[in-house]
Design a protein around this motif. Structure first.
Motif, PDB file in Angstrom:
ATOM      1  N   LEU A  77     -41.054 -25.658 -35.573  1.00 30.77           N
ATOM      2  CA  LEU A  77     -42.260 -25.433 -36.367  1.00 30.77           C
ATOM      3  C   LEU A  77     -42.650 -26.703 -37.113  1.00 30.77           C
ATOM      4  O   LEU A  77     -43.831 -27.096 -37.112  1.00 30.77           O
ATOM      5  N   ARG A 102     -35.559 -22.887 -34.750  1.00 30.18           N
ATOM      6  CA  ARG A 102     -36.959 -22.472 -34.747  1.00 30.18           C
ATOM      7  C   ARG A 102     -37.731 -23.186 -35.848  1.00 30.18           C
ATOM      8  O   ARG A 102     -38.881 -23.598 -35.658  1.00 30.18           O
ATOM      9  N   ASN A 103     -37.096 -23.349 -37.020  1.00 29.09           N
ATOM     10  CA  ASN A 103     -37.750 -24.059 -38.112  1.00 29.09           C
ATOM     11  C   ASN A 103     -38.014 -25.519 -37.751  1.00 29.09           C
ATOM     12  O   ASN A 103     -39.035 -26.082 -38.126  1.00 29.09           O
TER      13      ASN A 103
END
Length: 569
Positions: A6, A2-3
């Motif tokens: 982002l 997820r990072n």
């Protein structure tokens, strides 16, 4: 995972913002003239590899060489990469293409620096860095502009990435990274901007004093490789381009501007200009330097890293402040480092927001100020800046008028006044000649030549400065009227430009023509309707009828000569 998404999303946002600014403001100003004209000339006529004769007229830099020669290395690279795209789509707008390539090159530098922050300090720091960077107007707007500073910027930003500490690499790899960093910084200075010698000095001295590098094993080899590489590139390319050998443009610029002090002719500023004026404008969000950087310096966990980013950069700015002529673009190279220092402080506040009232409130203020800076950048400063190119819009209006009216003739002579040339006109905007019709564009500056009737008699169109005052006549139009007293001219178009901001009082209608034009470019008619609905809703419920919008005034007018046949008809 997820990072990672982002991070990638924020990098894409940065790239999209740069492309958006190109779309909204596709034209260039006089300070960008050399590089954009050089890109055009190389694309149209090839690189001047042999001694030129009459072909010199095909190259703008021979007709308008400027005070000192500038390097054509950046323009040559842009032209070469552009050719690869043009081979696929010959109808593409070549000026926008060249600017997009430059913008994406600088995006790559910023993204690489952000990736280095992520490796060194973690995802939160990299996220705040990209958020801050995306809301800084000047860097986004100028990332695609063909200035020597912005050609250098990509290299300097890559260089600064290799200055960042890396917890994974071995000692040998770290020393190699420092050598690469100083080498890239030296190359950028040798080819594009001589003031970078000061930044090379402050970075090298800081690394030496802090014991991170050796003078003989790292600093000197890096400097020699960078100097040799830079000289080989610039001297070989520019000696051919300018038809002078040997030529090192940045050395001549340094002698002219610094040794002879000629840069002062362009204006001087006080010593504190960069600290009190340029830097706040470049960072834009005041909480980056009033809150985030002080927090980074105060906390033991971030102090050492923040000082490593700040000391060489601020030392460079302080030393360069002794040069009387100052412009914000001369210090743009240090913005990634200062923004990174602010990101360290913002990340600290964010990660400690659940433990401290100050951290919680500080995080909220940084979020709000970043959002406000983002909106200010894209909804106020971008439309205002896009309205500063009346010369380009006037030339486009002339071409549109000419073809809509189906005006025929063997050739069409167009005079381009000084303000017109300074505000957007380039060779990319000029129409090419055909077998049946020739466009001849004249940018003559000599006042004696322009005082003669023979000079003005050949023109069908004249583009000159305009004013809101009905009786205003600029110097070129005055010379025209005096030289050809019996001629008749019709104003076929008046182009407006940015003239500040207007305060709209309760009860007064908001026009917002410049704002509506920008919004329509982004989202079409539906976006304009949404913008107007939001504006009126905000005025009614939040601002009690008040509003601020761009103020426009006439800047350029297009005059068409009325020949006898036209008058009789």
């Amino acid at each position: 995972m997820r990072n990672g998404f982002l991070f990638l999303g924020l990098v894409i946002l940065l790239a999209l913002l740069i492309v958006l600014h190109i779309r909204v403001a596709p034209y260039t100003k006089v300070e960008e003239s050399f590089h954009i004209q050089a890109v055009h000339d190389i694309l149209a006529h090839g690189f001047p590899l042999t001694k030129l004769g009459t072909e010199r007229v095909n190259y703008d830099h021979f007709e308008f060489p400027g005070a000192v020669p500038r390097t054509a290395v950046g323009a040559a690279v842009l032209a070469k990469v552009s050719q690869l795209v043009i081979a696929v789509d010959e109808q593409i707008d070549r000026q926008i293409l060249a600017r997009t390539i430059l913008g994406l090159y600088n995006t790559f530098g910023l993204a690489t620096f952000a990736y280095g922050l992520r490796r060194s300090f973690g995802q939160t720091v990299a996220t705040w860095y990209l958020l801050f960077q995306s809301s800084q107007f000047h860097l986004i707007y100028y990332a695609s502009r063909p200035l020597s500073n912005m050609f250098a910027f990509g290299l300097t930003t890559l260089s600064l990435r290799y200055m960042l500490p890396d917890k994974v690499d071995s000692s040998n790899k770290v020393q190699g990274a420092y050598r690469l960093s100083l080498c890239l910084l030296t190359i950028a200075g040798v080819i594009f901007r001589s003031e970078l010698a000061v930044l090379v000095a402050t970075q090298t001295l800081f690394l030496l004093v802090s014991g991170r590098i050796s003078l003989f094993k790292t600093a000197i080899p890096a400097g020699l490789v960078g100097l040799t590489t830079g000289l080989l590139i610039t001297v070989s390319v520019d000696s051919l381009f300018w038809q002078r050998a040997p030529l090192w443009p940045e050395l001549e610029a340094f002698i002219f501007n610094v040794v002879h002090g000629q840069s002062s002719a362009w204006g001087t500023e006080p010593w504190y200009f960069y600290f009190c004026n340029a830097l706040p404008r470049l960072l834009l969000n005041p909480l980056t330097y009033l809150l985030a950087i002080p927090v980074a310096l105060r906390q033991p966990a971030t102090r050492h890293s923040a000082l490593s980013l700040l000391i060489p950069s601020l030392s460079f700015m302080a030393l360069y402040s002794f040069q009387p002529h100052k412009e914000w673009r001369f210090i743009v190279y240090i913005i990634p480092s200062l923004t990174a220092a602010a990101a360290l402080g913002a990340a600290y506040l964010w990660t400690h927001r659940s433990r401290s009232f100050f951290a919680r409130q500080g995080s909220r203020l940084l979020i709000l100020s970043t959002m406000a800076s983002f909106l200010l950048s894209n909804l106020v400063l971008l439309p205002a800046s896009a309205a500063n190119y009346p010369g380009a819009k006037a030339l486009n209006a002339l071409h549109h008028y000419h073809y809509v009216k189906h005006i025929s003739g063997e050739d069409t002579h167009v005079y381009l006044g000084n303000l017109v040339c300074q505000t957007g006109v380039t060779r990319f905007l000029q129409h090419p000649n055909t077998e049946n019709h020739q466009w001849v564009y004249d940018k003559t500056e000599d006042e004696i030549t322009k005082s003669k009737a023979l000079f003005w008699d050949k023109f069908e169109y004249v583009l000159v400065e305009a004013s809101a005052e009905p009786e205003y006549v600029d110097k070129d139009e005055m010379r025209l009227r005096v030289a050809l007293p019996g001629s008749q001219w019709e104003t076929i178009e008046v182009i407006e430009g940015f003239a500040g901001f207007s305060i709209i009082r309760p009860g007064e209608p908001a026009v917002g023509s410049a704002e509506r034009w920008v919004v329509s470019l982004i989202g079409g008619k539906s976006a304009v309707e949404l913008f107007e609905y939001v504006r009126e809703t905000a005025r009614k419920f939040l601002l009690k009828g008040w509003w601020v919008e761009l103020k426009m005034k006439p800047r350029v007018k297009v005059l068409k000569r009325l020949r006898r046949s036209t008058i009789d008809s």
